[in-house]
Scaffold this motif. Sequence first.
Motif, PDB file in Angstrom:
ATOM      1  N   HIS A 110       0.822  -1.215   0.000  1.00  0.00           N
ATOM      2  CA  HIS A 110       0.000   0.000   0.000  1.00  0.00           C
ATOM      3  C   HIS A 110       0.853   1.261   0.000  1.00  0.00           C
ATOM      4  O   HIS A 110       0.479   2.274  -0.605  1.00  0.00           O
ATOM      5  CB  HIS A 110      -0.938   0.009   1.203  1.00  0.00           C
ATOM      6  N   ALA A 111       1.974   1.227   0.674  1.00  0.00           N
ATOM      7  CA  ALA A 111       2.829   2.412   0.772  1.00  0.00           C
ATOM      8  C   ALA A 111       3.374   2.844  -0.585  1.00  0.00           C
ATOM      9  O   ALA A 111       3.693   4.016  -0.789  1.00  0.00           O
ATOM     10  CB  ALA A 111       3.978   2.150   1.743  1.00  0.00           C
ATOM     11  N   GLU A 112       3.481   1.905  -1.527  1.00  0.00           N
ATOM     12  CA  GLU A 112       4.035   2.211  -2.849  1.00  0.00           C
ATOM     13  C   GLU A 112       2.960   2.616  -3.858  1.00  0.00           C
ATOM     14  O   GLU A 112       3.274   2.933  -5.007  1.00  0.00           O
ATOM     15  CB  GLU A 112       4.814   1.010  -3.383  1.00  0.00           C
ATOM     16  N   GLU A 113       1.700   2.603  -3.461  1.00  0.00           N
ATOM     17  CA  GLU A 113       0.641   3.014  -4.373  1.00  0.00           C
ATOM     18  C   GLU A 113       0.696   4.525  -4.580  1.00  0.00           C
ATOM     19  O   GLU A 113       0.884   5.286  -3.623  1.00  0.00           O
ATOM     20  CB  GLU A 113      -0.718   2.552  -3.825  1.00  0.00           C
ATOM     21  N   LEU A 114       0.531   4.961  -5.816  1.00  0.00           N
ATOM     22  CA  LEU A 114       0.841   6.334  -6.214  1.00  0.00           C
ATOM     23  C   LEU A 114      -0.427   7.167  -6.369  1.00  0.00           C
ATOM     24  O   LEU A 114      -1.383   6.751  -7.033  1.00  0.00           O
ATOM     25  CB  LEU A 114       1.624   6.336  -7.526  1.00  0.00           C
ATOM     26  N   LYS A 115      -0.400   8.368  -5.813  1.00  0.00           N
ATOM     27  CA  LYS A 115      -1.567   9.264  -5.848  1.00  0.00           C
ATOM     28  C   LYS A 115      -1.432  10.289  -6.964  1.00  0.00           C
ATOM     29  O   LYS A 115      -0.554  11.141  -6.933  1.00  0.00           O
ATOM     30  CB  LYS A 115      -1.685   9.990  -4.503  1.00  0.00           C
ATOM     31  N   PRO A 116      -2.302  10.213  -8.001  1.00  0.00           N
ATOM     32  CA  PRO A 116      -2.343  11.303  -8.990  1.00  0.00           C
ATOM     33  C   PRO A 116      -2.879  12.571  -8.335  1.00  0.00           C
ATOM     34  O   PRO A 116      -3.488  12.530  -7.266  1.00  0.00           O
ATOM     35  CB  PRO A 116      -3.322  10.783 -10.052  1.00  0.00           C
ATOM     36  N   LYS A 117      -2.686  13.686  -8.999  1.00  0.00           N
ATOM     37  CA  LYS A 117      -3.149  14.953  -8.423  1.00  0.00           C
ATOM     38  C   LYS A 117      -4.656  14.971  -8.220  1.00  0.00           C
ATOM     39  O   LYS A 117      -5.155  15.453  -7.210  1.00  0.00           O
ATOM     40  CB  LYS A 117      -2.730  16.123  -9.324  1.00  0.00           C
ATOM     41  N   SER A 118      -5.369  14.461  -9.186  1.00  0.00           N
ATOM     42  CA  SER A 118      -6.826  14.504  -9.087  1.00  0.00           C
ATOM     43  C   SER A 118      -7.412  13.255  -9.739  1.00  0.00           C
ATOM     44  O   SER A 118      -7.248  13.048 -10.946  1.00  0.00           O
ATOM     45  CB  SER A 118      -7.371  15.757  -9.773  1.00  0.00           C
ATOM     46  N   VAL A 195      -2.329   1.341  -8.364  1.00  0.00           N
ATOM     47  CA  VAL A 195      -1.776   0.101  -7.804  1.00  0.00           C
ATOM     48  C   VAL A 195      -0.884  -0.592  -8.824  1.00  0.00           C
ATOM     49  O   VAL A 195       0.222  -1.039  -8.501  1.00  0.00           O
ATOM     50  CB  VAL A 195      -2.914  -0.846  -7.366  1.00  0.00           C
ATOM     51  N   GLY A 196      -1.366  -0.675 -10.060  1.00  0.00           N
ATOM     52  CA  GLY A 196      -0.563  -1.361 -11.062  1.00  0.00           C
ATOM     53  C   GLY A 196      -1.063  -1.143 -12.471  1.00  0.00           C
ATOM     54  O   GLY A 196      -2.257  -0.919 -12.699  1.00  0.00           O
ATOM     55  N   THR A 197      -0.132  -1.200 -13.399  1.00  0.00           N
ATOM     56  CA  THR A 197      -0.471  -1.085 -14.819  1.00  0.00           C
ATOM     57  C   THR A 197       0.530  -1.887 -15.630  1.00  0.00           C
ATOM     58  O   THR A 197       1.725  -1.887 -15.325  1.00  0.00           O
ATOM     59  CB  THR A 197      -0.459   0.383 -15.284  1.00  0.00           C
ATOM     60  N   PRO A 198       0.077  -2.598 -16.645  1.00  0.00           N
ATOM     61  CA  PRO A 198       1.023  -3.270 -17.530  1.00  0.00           C
ATOM     62  C   PRO A 198       1.732  -2.238 -18.396  1.00  0.00           C
ATOM     63  O   PRO A 198       1.288  -1.086 -18.495  1.00  0.00           O
ATOM     64  CB  PRO A 198       0.127  -4.174 -18.376  1.00  0.00           C
ATOM     65  N   PRO A 199       2.836  -2.603 -19.028  1.00  0.00           N
ATOM     66  CA  PRO A 199       3.473  -1.673 -19.963  1.00  0.00           C
ATOM     67  C   PRO A 199       2.545  -1.362 -21.133  1.00  0.00           C
ATOM     68  O   PRO A 199       1.630  -2.134 -21.445  1.00  0.00           O
ATOM     69  CB  PRO A 199       4.724  -2.434 -20.417  1.00  0.00           C
ATOM     70  N   ALA A 200       2.790  -0.226 -21.772  1.00  0.00           N
ATOM     71  CA  ALA A 200       1.947   0.181 -22.900  1.00  0.00           C
ATOM     72  C   ALA A 200       1.956  -0.848 -24.017  1.00  0.00           C
ATOM     73  O   ALA A 200       0.980  -0.968 -24.758  1.00  0.00           O
ATOM     74  CB  ALA A 200       2.410   1.535 -23.427  1.00  0.00           C
ATOM     75  N   SER A 201       3.039  -1.604 -24.139  1.00  0.00           N
ATOM     76  CA  SER A 201       3.112  -2.628 -25.184  1.00  0.00           C
ATOM     77  C   SER A 201       2.112  -3.756 -24.953  1.00  0.00           C
ATOM     78  O   SER A 201       1.871  -4.559 -25.857  1.00  0.00           O
ATOM     79  CB  SER A 201       4.531  -3.205 -25.259  1.00  0.00           C
ATOM     80  N   ILE A 202       1.515  -3.814 -23.770  1.00  0.00           N
ATOM     81  CA  ILE A 202       0.419  -4.749 -23.488  1.00  0.00           C
ATOM     82  C   ILE A 202      -0.902  -3.989 -23.404  1.00  0.00           C
ATOM     83  O   ILE A 202      -1.873  -4.329 -24.071  1.00  0.00           O
ATOM     84  CB  ILE A 202       0.682  -5.522 -22.182  1.00  0.00           C
ATOM     85  N   GLY A 203      -0.921  -2.938 -22.580  1.00  0.00           N
ATOM     86  CA  GLY A 203      -2.155  -2.191 -22.362  1.00  0.00           C
ATOM     87  C   GLY A 203      -2.666  -1.489 -23.598  1.00  0.00           C
ATOM     88  O   GLY A 203      -3.872  -1.237 -23.722  1.00  0.00           O
ATOM     89  N   LYS A 204      -1.766  -1.171 -24.522  1.00  0.00           N
ATOM     90  CA  LYS A 204      -2.152  -0.483 -25.754  1.00  0.00           C
ATOM     91  C   LYS A 204      -1.710  -1.282 -26.983  1.00  0.00           C
ATOM     92  O   LYS A 204      -1.531  -0.737 -28.068  1.00  0.00           O
ATOM     93  CB  LYS A 204      -1.512   0.915 -25.763  1.00  0.00           C
ATOM     94  N   PHE A 205      -1.524  -2.585 -26.796  1.00  0.00           N
ATOM     95  CA  PHE A 205      -1.045  -3.436 -27.891  1.00  0.00           C
ATOM     96  C   PHE A 205      -1.981  -3.320 -29.100  1.00  0.00           C
ATOM     97  O   PHE A 205      -3.190  -3.440 -28.990  1.00  0.00           O
ATOM     98  CB  PHE A 205      -0.978  -4.896 -27.443  1.00  0.00           C
ATOM     99  N   LEU A 223      -5.053  -1.028 -12.529  1.00  0.00           N
ATOM    100  CA  LEU A 223      -5.590  -1.220 -11.186  1.00  0.00           C
ATOM    101  C   LEU A 223      -5.338   0.009 -10.319  1.00  0.00           C
ATOM    102  O   LEU A 223      -4.240   0.570 -10.329  1.00  0.00           O
ATOM    103  CB  LEU A 223      -4.945  -2.433 -10.520  1.00  0.00           C
ATOM    104  N   PHE A 224      -6.348   0.388  -9.558  1.00  0.00           N
ATOM    105  CA  PHE A 224      -6.257   1.499  -8.628  1.00  0.00           C
ATOM    106  C   PHE A 224      -6.852   1.048  -7.290  1.00  0.00           C
ATOM    107  O   PHE A 224      -7.377  -0.048  -7.167  1.00  0.00           O
ATOM    108  CB  PHE A 224      -6.996   2.721  -9.176  1.00  0.00           C
ATOM    109  N   ARG A 225      -6.761   1.909  -6.297  1.00  0.00           N
ATOM    110  CA  ARG A 225      -7.381   1.586  -5.015  1.00  0.00           C
ATOM    111  C   ARG A 225      -8.041   2.830  -4.429  1.00  0.00           C
ATOM    112  O   ARG A 225      -7.488   3.932  -4.494  1.00  0.00           O
ATOM    113  CB  ARG A 225      -6.342   1.044  -4.025  1.00  0.00           C
ATOM    114  N   VAL A 226      -9.230   2.613  -3.842  1.00  0.00           N
ATOM    115  CA  VAL A 226      -9.961   3.694  -3.196  1.00  0.00           C
ATOM    116  C   VAL A 226      -9.570   3.742  -1.721  1.00  0.00           C
ATOM    117  O   VAL A 226      -9.557   2.710  -1.038  1.00  0.00           O
ATOM    118  CB  VAL A 226     -11.483   3.484  -3.300  1.00  0.00           C
TER     119      VAL A 226
END
Length: 713
Positions: A110-118, A195-205, A223-226
Amino acid sequence: MRKLILSLIIAAFVLPVQANEGMWFLMHIERLNYRDMQKMGLQLTPEEIYSVNHSSLKDAIVQFDRGCTAEIISDSGLVLTNHHCGYSKIAELSTAENDYLTNGYWAANHAEELKPKSLSVRFFVRMDDVSKRILGQVNDKMSELDREAAINREIAKIQEENSEDGKYTVSVKSFYEGNEFYYFVYQDYNDVRLVGTPPASIGKFGGDTDNWEWPRHTGDFSLFRVYADKDGNPAEYSEDNVPLNPKHHLTTSLKGFEEDDFAMILGYPGRTNRWMPAGGIEQNVEYAYPAWVEASKTSMDVMKGYMDKDQSVKLDYASSYAGIANYWKNRQGMIDALKQHETADTKRKAEKKFQKWASKKSNKKYADVMPVINDYYSKTNEASQHDNYLGLLLRTRMATIPYRLGKSIGYYLEQNDAKKEELKPKLDAEIENLYEGLYVPLERDVLAAQFKLYSTKAKNIAPMVAEIADEANKTEDGWKEYLNDALQNSIFESKEKLQGFMANPDAEVLQKDPLLLLSNDLLTRYRYNSEEQKQWDNDFERAYRLMVQGMRLQNPDEKYYPDANSTLRLTYGKVISLPEDTRNDANKNYYTTLKGTVAKYQPGDAEFDMPKELIELYEKKDFGQYADKDGYLPVNFLTDNDITGGNSGSPVLNGKGELIGIAFDGNIEAMAGDVIFDDQLQRTISVDIRYVLFLIDKLAGASHIIDELTLAK
């Protein structure tokens, strides 16, 4: 209002509803759809789908970032949506040194999950019908403006009554073109972290080449977390916040499915209008959409040249480019499909039947409806073309930044010293925000190309643009030269230059700024509405509302569903193939496999590259528990669900309400799907949840995420 109408995705006449057609309100499922859904394979009760007082499926479906759908898949607030839905937030969190968009990212805890600005998600709490209450405030003698004002006054009361002192967001929306009204109660959570995202070569293949195409092989998920406060309530970001324990989360199925299995989708479809007449279809096909396509391609060509040269620029403009590219292909596909379907001709035949019905003495209220509507479209064809050229021009940030900041600075300069001191921090923050990630050479060249296109193709253009164009269009680089000079003489050329101006601001300098004058000219033209146009709009809106009302009276025994407008809907159908396609290696053309993905692999290609580790897993057939019972690893699959934009990220559920996939696209053969539902061609393209879990577990090594899920094996 005219620009809103012209921007709507057009649609065809409402025909008898097919079994798999419709975007249904959850509160109407028991009355309208439940028996049909049971016959097709649903094993849930209506109460298990939508309940106000108890946990139900609707509590696991959220609107993601106001433009997509997502689902809660764990009791710790884990959110699953499309990669392209999280794209802008992933790009925002990326840098050239830590490029999560390109390389992927997986938080180990959880500590490594990243918060976007909005970033927020919206939970649906309840809804209700307030049609009688609102329509009781209006009468047929009112103008459309007076009618709208009366409705808005009542809406404000309903919102206040149901917000519980700001705990909830309440939205009242019209349906069937103002013939019915419902209110929706939501709860918003604003602390949402990556929380997590695959590389663009998968997510936007497959990139733009495969967009809207089948067979498809895209791992379009993220993946994100609330997060919430310790009591589970919405809270702004804080290190003290904890993962949300939701009312309901989806069970994830590893069991797979077969062709003809029941499939339903819950989500937030953005916009359809399946009542629009032939005149509207022709206007979009002949005037509005061609302008959109041409202007989009103009921006894309310039942007790509800069993005290919600089990774930082690519990250800053990745989301903007992707959005333009998506609709560029969508609009061209719409043009082609509507022409191929001859949809306008189909509509016109239906309108003749309606006019015959309306000519009866008992229906005289509707007699002038179609003539008014047809007259409106003939008068506004060229305006729709103009508005699309100008609209795409205004998507260039440097076209609107001077206007937005000019208003704020002008207001600031009019205040006394005490008020200025109060306003200064907010103004500084606005400047920082608007210039973040802005690359002036790209902006200048996109703007130059758009000005040239707008000033040579559109009619009745903005006055200042017309004056400049007399000289600028004489040479190939005339607009670039003009903008180079304007930028050099403008306080808006850069954040630093504007901050220097604010250290010693001068109202006269501001008022004479060449970019501000040009930006004001553009926005003034975009918002201009003549008295004549206002009357056309008034007459059209009344006629359009009466047309929908009359068509429902004309066919009272039909089951109707309201057009999409970003409210939660359910659509149901089945897993189903398209006709056999030699490009697909699968045994049946309703799914694709990792074998087909690897077959598309092109090393170093921006669209068809892929991680070598994924190829190695394929070669070893190391698919784990995620392989189909026949041994292959599934990637994407097809259903005949009725969806549109906004459904991106929606869960695809089996008859038990278990998650089997994530919707992310449609097929180009049915590109007119927002216009006319084609029972034979309409398909939803989804990521098989087994491919998602395989990538998380086997490729990313993030088995701790798998451990969070409730799995049905």
